[in-house]
Design an enzyme around this catalytic site. Structure first.
Site, PDB file in Angstrom:
ATOM      1  N   HIS B 382       0.848  -1.205   0.000  1.00 35.85           N
ATOM      2  CA  HIS B 382       0.000   0.000   0.000  1.00 35.85           C
ATOM      3  C   HIS B 382       0.870   1.237   0.000  1.00 35.85           C
ATOM      4  O   HIS B 382       1.343   1.657   1.055  1.00 35.85           O
ATOM      5  CB  HIS B 382      -0.877   0.042   1.259  1.00 35.85           C
ATOM      6  CG  HIS B 382      -1.984  -0.957   1.274  1.00 35.85           C
ATOM      7  ND1 HIS B 382      -2.753  -1.190   2.395  1.00 35.85           N
ATOM      8  CD2 HIS B 382      -2.463  -1.786   0.309  1.00 35.85           C
ATOM      9  CE1 HIS B 382      -3.666  -2.114   2.123  1.00 35.85           C
ATOM     10  NE2 HIS B 382      -3.509  -2.501   0.865  1.00 35.85           N
ATOM     11  N   GLU B 383       1.101   1.801  -1.154  1.00 32.53           N
ATOM     12  CA  GLU B 383       1.779   3.094  -1.183  1.00 32.53           C
ATOM     13  C   GLU B 383       0.707   4.161  -1.137  1.00 32.53           C
ATOM     14  O   GLU B 383      -0.187   4.203  -1.984  1.00 32.53           O
ATOM     15  CB  GLU B 383       2.628   3.257  -2.445  1.00 32.53           C
ATOM     16  CG  GLU B 383       3.265   4.627  -2.587  1.00 32.53           C
ATOM     17  CD  GLU B 383       4.039   5.078  -1.347  1.00 32.53           C
ATOM     18  OE1 GLU B 383       4.961   4.370  -0.940  1.00 32.53           O
ATOM     19  OE2 GLU B 383       3.680   6.141  -0.763  1.00 32.53           O
ATOM     20  N   GLU B 462       8.478   4.828   5.551  1.00 33.25           N
ATOM     21  CA  GLU B 462       8.270   6.248   5.890  1.00 33.25           C
ATOM     22  C   GLU B 462       7.331   6.352   7.093  1.00 33.25           C
ATOM     23  O   GLU B 462       6.288   7.007   7.044  1.00 33.25           O
ATOM     24  CB  GLU B 462       7.721   7.057   4.708  1.00 33.25           C
ATOM     25  CG  GLU B 462       8.607   7.022   3.486  1.00 33.25           C
ATOM     26  CD  GLU B 462       8.410   5.748   2.670  1.00 33.25           C
ATOM     27  OE1 GLU B 462       7.281   5.276   2.580  1.00 33.25           O
ATOM     28  OE2 GLU B 462       9.406   5.219   2.138  1.00 33.25           O
ATOM     29  N   GLU B 486      18.158   0.881  -0.372  1.00 38.49           N
ATOM     30  CA  GLU B 486      17.746   1.546  -1.611  1.00 38.49           C
ATOM     31  C   GLU B 486      18.607   2.767  -1.940  1.00 38.49           C
ATOM     32  O   GLU B 486      18.776   3.110  -3.106  1.00 38.49           O
ATOM     33  CB  GLU B 486      16.279   1.956  -1.525  1.00 38.49           C
ATOM     34  CG  GLU B 486      16.022   2.960  -0.410  1.00 38.49           C
ATOM     35  CD  GLU B 486      14.541   3.259  -0.189  1.00 38.49           C
ATOM     36  OE1 GLU B 486      13.693   2.571  -0.763  1.00 38.49           O
ATOM     37  OE2 GLU B 486      14.248   4.196   0.565  1.00 38.49           O
TER      38      GLU B 486
END
Lengths: 679, 679
Positions: B382-383, B462, B486
């Site tokens: 789920h972004e 985040e 990343e």
């Protein structure tokens, strides 16, 4: 994962024309004399930034511009240039009162209009005014349907100082009234600072960060982001985002006074120039002058504010002060503790103050009339205990009362234990919040503009900082907003010996201060002594500017020192011109000022704990004229650490503009000079 | 003028029993082993403060406690003691998963009940839990009619570090997701820091400042007041004061892990101990495990999240990953970019994401079923683009869909350009605000507790920082919350060579991190190379704890390095015990962990740019048993700066608890060891 990654992806999809890290100059301009220059850049993500050079050398590196909003997408990134325009301005305006009569306003303006094409074309303008001695810039929010109201969560404005620097600072949001000791530290070590924040770069360049025209906005504090990069931090509101505005508006100006030395900082009129012109019209009812007051005896514990056996604000005691003022040419008599309410726990709440009802032993109308009969005016006093809700309910009646009695100025106070004032929040409910919040700023402004309707002038104690708004509302005569002389009565510790030499180049860059100087007795409560010689007390009248100045000591003490007292009687409080002769922050300062009402000049010089001899070239005097210099100097053995702090020599000399005097200051000492043209 | 003056006056009227500057100890207590002690004091103005000693030496000087409130008089000053009680506690609890199976919780609790007699008798309790390896304290607000709701403007809690100290810190409120590079600076030079904030005092004592049980409150940042004094700074809310609560509540715990060295900091279970026990009951559905994913190829720019010719989340590509996972014993397959909405300007708004509709080329139900048939699970993704308003509208349907398909864990993302997320403000309107605000904290919590209803586990990217809430909600498996691997794909610069050696003693003190390790190809996009040897990539699985660990590299890269890959296949993610063998912040760290499902031990060691030889005493092994050590070490010429970063030696040795291995790490290198008991 962050958007940094996606900026690249988006680049690939041609949403941006530049990679996120690429910088593009979109506008630039230099000051009229080509001393300072500004460059505005945008990066590949459309983020706005600016940088400043002085004589070609970068002093403020690339620094961010923009906002996080609470009610809309942020104004940070996605910007592209609409247009930029540049124009040069040069005018001179006259102050009704001040440190100089005429102020030159010469700058180049650079307007940079940007828009966020992807965000409904929202527009923003950044306006730079570039002077030879400083830069101001502000944001202009146009009226636009996509952003009818603006709720500012964070202002992102940065100031990236390029060189290692030393800072003189006070913490923000701590003691109300900005009464912290001024600290000196490497810039990289400061906490959240109020402004003016004065820094000296390693190459000697001095910068004072401040703001101009703080109206209906949150006070700007400065926080360190990292290293030597500062960022605006808006004083928080208890009612929501730091700033809420409707329709078109402009932010205060973010200002940088920039000079080669400390004296140059003080000589800049940047902050006044960036304020709106006088909106009050004829302000001949605003009266620069000196005053005495029923005040110092309370600080010495020999009187009380509240009623009782030691009540100081009695009719009899006040008459004594009126008589003393009349006899010695002081226009004003301040009386604190005259009104009901001081018995309560006012310093923690202030709800019980009456601003119209005097104590029974204080005959307000009688004293007002008595004063007038002697050519003197009472100065009103409103201590609010920082209960602004309660104060605003009575403010109009209180102003009306004073106006009726012929009282034309008011000292207001907002004493509260560290932290918060009680004001009306945006939702109309009472809210405790920071003095520096948008709500706080609004109240201080309202107190002044409402007072103007009654031709009352205001001297705010425990205020929000000065940002030059006195230009627009010249009845905002002065304010406290730093550690005053009262700290020498009861401060633990009292003011440091270098306090004035720091004040001049920090707090005083913002505007006048009601410093309450002139305590010739050099003595506080409980045996405390001042870190000062007597000569320095006189010098302070010239060094620490205020259009109204107190002679703070007890009348009986002035009677003990008639020679010194003469200077206090003579010195004016309104000036035609001001010259900072020399100064090093926290070490010494010499200021020469020309009286506005006569051809006389006055000089004040102060030093820290070091004795020193400062040359004073009298080249500011009219050529060819002879002047009598009335010199009030430290005696040869004077020293603030010994009983010889009282050693004062008063002497006269005949001088001309060609002379250079050697001002010998004792440790902790000072010197005051009056220069009167000979006929 | 400040209230200081008036405190004296008030003293004279007997309102206070002590002058404002006099301190009186009202309570004190020491840890069970008498290592740490706390003293609580009140001054003459009734202000509360505490101090901390370690083995009799003051390490936290007198530090303020209290609050400024927005809706009532402040809780700062005027306090007097009601009572204090002290009690000793010692228990052991079991973790469903974690770094050790059993956690001892041994502390002395000191409860200090104070009241403000003058302010309607308002009460407040400060509770200290004093461990030998740290201290937590929190405020408890009782239900009281004088203070039915509490609106916190400022938390005044201070931490006055007594000695000069070095800090490892990241700025607060900047990059969402806490993805700043970890900075090292003298403590007096830091800006506003997030926590954990790790400091090393000049005498070698290490302190990590953090908080525990951050629930329905604003995140605590730390700002420097002056010198080395830190103060809590609550992340601002866009809807009003930082925190608004009703009735009785407790604040998060303010925590200080305190140890003689960095290893001691990590060994402390303080933060978990201060959280509430598991509220979810049987959590056997929470599955520590390893996973692979359709992910790294997007970071390498060889695939895209959005649909199109390079779309990575296709049915065919996902099947390839499922097959790879099944073949190599990985439980999970993460697929990013499977759902509609990536085309839009999502990183700035995220309103267009669907959390239930796959792209046409991604057969979600078919793949979920295919995975299950292979003994593998899809991991949901789920972004949100930090559009929490939009996300919360779909969250229930999205969770329901995954639960129906047998997907039992979700990686969620909150990518947004620096600054703000969009959530529902207190007034019910959408508001952009800080992730760390009370509103943000509430959302992250809600996402986890709602997921628990569907037996879904969450891996938040985040995120708000971890404060040990996983103890209470064990389905909050892990989170990102720092610069992950990343950054080696596209970071500018990539992660520094000392990144892991810093992470362990800073970010990792807060909890698990989805670091996405194991990129054996050591290569990012556009020719970028990792600041790492291959051996270090293996060591990271032990050094950087997470109950779910990714094997982040492309399957084809793993096929190139079968020897190294074996360690990734072997290493577990759930531990019976953990020992920090050694470590110096930013230099090196060695951690030994015992598998929870077998008698095997695993060791990881990492270094910065310095090659070094670290002794590893195997005294943690069972006495008398022989173990086969499978050693993955840097080759003799390995160096992260050269192509020899791939030099990996795999060797086996027979060892016992009496042995001491010498771990030779190359510059930028590491070592991974599996220790298997011999039959």
């Amino acid at each position: 994962m962050t958007i940094r990654r996606f900026a690249i992806v988006l680049t690939a999809s041609c949403l941006f024309s530049l990679p996120a890290w690429a910088q593009q100059v979109i506008a630039s301009a230099a000051s009229p004399g080509n001393v300072l220059s500004v460059e505005v850049q945008v990066d590949g993500g459309g983020k706005l930034a600016y940088g400043i050079k002085r004589r070609g050398k970068e002093i403020i590196g690339l620094s961010r511009l923009g906002f996080n909003l609470a009610n809309a997408r942020k104004l940070d990134g996605g910007f592209s240039l609409r247009k930029h325009t540049s124009s040069e301005h040069d005018s001179t305006w006259e102050q009704p009162w001040g440190e100089r009569q005429f102020v030159r306003n010469r700058y180049r303006e650079l307007r940079v209009d940007v828009e966020q094409k992807k965000h409904d074309g929202r527009q923003l303008t950044v306006v730079f005014r570039i002077y030879d001695d400083g830069i101001g810039f502000r944001y202009e929010f146009p009226a636009q349907p996509q952003l009818k109201s603006v709720e500012i969560l964070d202002e992102l404005t940065e100031f990236a100082v390029t060189q290692p620097a030393t800072a003189w600072w006070i913490p923000a949001g701590e003691l109300p009234g900005l009464e912290e000791e001024i600290r000196k530290a490497p810039l990289r070590e400061i906490g959240i600072a109020n402004t003016p924040l004065t820094v000296r770069l390693d190459d000697g360049t001095h910068i004072a960060f401040h703001e101009a025209a703080l109206v209906d906005y949150a006070t700007m504090w400065l926080r360190k982001v990292d290293g030597q990069k500062l960022r605006a931090m808006l004083a928080p509101s208890p009612s929501g985002p730091a700033v809420v505005r409707q329709g078109a508006f402009t932010t205060p100006w973010r200002t940088l006074q920039i000079a080669s030395d400390a004296a140059g900082l003080y000589m800049s009129d940047l902050v006044l120039n960036l304020n709106e012109p006088n909106k009050l019209g004829d302000v001949s009812w605003v009266k620069p002058s000196k005053f005495v007051g029923v005040w110092w005896q309370m600080h010495l514990n020999s009187g009380t504010w509240n009623a009782g056996p030691k009540h100081a604000a009695t009719t009899a005691n006040t008459k004594k002060y009126i008589d003393f003022a009349a006899k010695n040419g002081f226009r004003g008599v301040l009386v604190e503790g005259w009104n009901k309410g001081w018995e309560s726990d006012w310093g923690h709440g202030g709800a019980d103050f009456s601003f119209t009802q005097p104590y029974p032993d204080f005959d307000l109308p009688g004293l007002a009339a008595y004063a007038k009969s002697k050519g003197v005016r009472l100065i009103g006093h409103h201590e609010t205990g920082a209960n602004i809700v309660a104060y605003e309910k009575q403010m109009d009646a209180a102003y009306k009362l004073y106006a009726k009695l012929g009282v034309d100025s008011i000292k207001s106070g907002y004493v509260h234990e560290a932290g918060t004032a009680l004001f009306t929040g945006r939702d109309g409910k009472p809210r405790y919040g920071h003095y520096d919040s948008q709500e706080g700023v609004r109240h201080f402004q309202k107190a002044v503009t409402e007072a103007a309707k009654y031709k009352l002038s205001i001297d705010t104690h425990e205020p929000v900082k000065d940002t030059g708004v006195r230009r627009t509302y010249p009845n905002w005569l002065t304010r406290e907003g730093a550690r005053g002389v009262e700290y020498n009565a009861w401060g633990n510790p009292p003011n440091s010996v270098d306090h004035e030499a720091k004040l001049v180049f920090t707090r005083m860059l913002s505007g006048p201060m009601d410093y309450t100087p002139g305590v010739l007795s050099l003595q506080g409560a409980d045996g405390k002594v001042f870190n000062s010689t007597q000569a320095k007390q006189l010098a302070n009248y010239v060094v620490i500017y205020s259009p109204i100045q107190m002679a703070a000591d007890l009348p009986e003490n002035y009677e003990k020192y008639p020679a010194a007292f003469k200077f206090i009687r003579d010195v004016p409080t309104d000036w035609a011109d001001t010259r900072v002769v020399n100064g090093v922050i926290g070490k010494f300062a010499t200021i020469a000022r020309k009286d506005r009402a006569s051809p006389d000049w006055y000089v004040g010089a102060v030093t820290d704990d070091q004795g020193r001899t400062l040359p004073l070239a009298l080249d500011f005097l009219d050529k060819g004229k002879r002047y009598t210099a009335e010199i009030y100097r430290d005696g040869d053995g004077a020293d603030y650490r010994t009983a010889r702090r009282f050693d004062l020599v008063v002497e006269t000399k005949t001088v001309t503009a060609k002379d250079v005097l050697q001002l010998r200051l004792a440790p902790g000492g000072g010197q005051a000079i009056r220069l009167v043209p000979q006929l």
